[in-house]
Design a protein around this motif. Structure first.
Motif, PDB file in Angstrom:
ATOM      1  N   ARG A 130       0.819  -1.084   0.027  1.00 57.44           N
ATOM      2  CA  ARG A 130       0.042  -0.092   0.023  1.00 57.44           C
ATOM      3  C   ARG A 130       0.890   1.191   0.062  1.00 57.44           C
ATOM      4  NH1 ARG A 130      -5.462   0.924   1.769  1.00 57.44           N
ATOM      5  NH2 ARG A 130      -5.813  -1.089   1.146  1.00 57.44           N
ATOM      6  N   ARG A 131       1.884   1.178   0.732  1.00 60.86           N
ATOM      7  CA  ARG A 131       2.873   2.348   0.856  1.00 60.86           C
ATOM      8  C   ARG A 131       3.419   2.609  -0.752  1.00 60.86           C
ATOM      9  NH1 ARG A 131       8.631   1.227   2.677  1.00 60.86           N
ATOM     10  NH2 ARG A 131       8.486   0.309   0.886  1.00 60.86           N
ATOM     11  N   LEU A 161       0.725   4.096  -2.637  1.00 61.89           N
ATOM     12  CA  LEU A 161       0.650   5.503  -2.624  1.00 61.89           C
ATOM     13  C   LEU A 161       1.893   6.327  -2.832  1.00 61.89           C
ATOM     14  CD1 LEU A 161      -0.967   5.242   0.994  1.00 61.89           C
ATOM     15  CD2 LEU A 161      -2.054   5.975  -1.043  1.00 61.89           C
ATOM     16  N   GLN A 199       4.221   8.131   3.529  1.00 65.41           N
ATOM     17  CA  GLN A 199       3.279   7.347   2.869  1.00 65.41           C
ATOM     18  C   GLN A 199       3.093   5.812   3.717  1.00 65.41           C
ATOM     19  OE1 GLN A 199       1.086   8.461   0.851  1.00 65.41           O
ATOM     20  NE2 GLN A 199       2.217  10.141   0.739  1.00 65.41           N
ATOM     21  N   SER A 200       4.254   5.423   4.434  1.00 68.06           N
ATOM     22  CA  SER A 200       4.174   4.301   5.183  1.00 68.06           C
ATOM     23  C   SER A 200       3.237   4.354   6.269  1.00 68.06           C
ATOM     24  CB  SER A 200       5.538   4.155   5.729  1.00 68.06           C
ATOM     25  OG  SER A 200       5.600   2.736   6.429  1.00 68.06           O
ATOM     26  N   ALA A 242      -0.384   4.379   4.998  1.00 65.66           N
ATOM     27  CA  ALA A 242      -0.582   3.011   4.525  1.00 65.66           C
ATOM     28  C   ALA A 242      -1.071   2.153   5.580  1.00 65.66           C
ATOM     29  CB  ALA A 242       0.564   2.291   3.725  1.00 65.66           C
TER      30      ALA A 242
END
Length: 107
Positions: A28-29, A32, A95-96, A99
């Motif tokens: 997901r990260r 993103l 972004q981590s 996410a």
């Protein structure tokens, strides 16, 4: 012996869940951060989707984040976006967090 067997199975199940969650957060990260980079490069929505998928795929080249950072930095610089390694790493960290927040909201 059953108590120990039960405990071992519980630890194995927790390990499997934790590994699955870590994989999902990383994927997901990467999606993103791919969208973030696409916005920096002013890509169209269709190009953004394809680029985000390419960033996710880039993570399978080697262990760790260096493959993703190399791709992002190279693509951003090639597109004429003024950036540096620190900016890309900061975006990856941000972004981590996002996410993980998104995935915890789904659970």
């Amino acid at each position: 012996m059953t108590t120990f067997d039960d405990r071992e199975r519980a630890f194995e199940a927790k390990f499997a869940r934790d590994e699955d969650m870590a994989f999902r957060v990383t994927a997901r990260r990467n999606k993103l951060v791919g969208q973030w980079a696409a916005a920096q490069m002013k890509l169209t929505p269709e190009e953004t989707d394809a680029y985000a998928k390419a960033v996710v795929q880039a993570d399978f080249e080697e262990a760790g984040d260096e493959d993703v950072i190399r791709k992002l930095l190279g693509d951003l610089l090639a597109a004429g976006v003024e950036t540096d390694d620190a900016t890309v790493r900061r975006a990856l960290e941000e972004q981590s967090v996002e996410a993980r927040r998104q995935l915890m909201g789904e659970a």
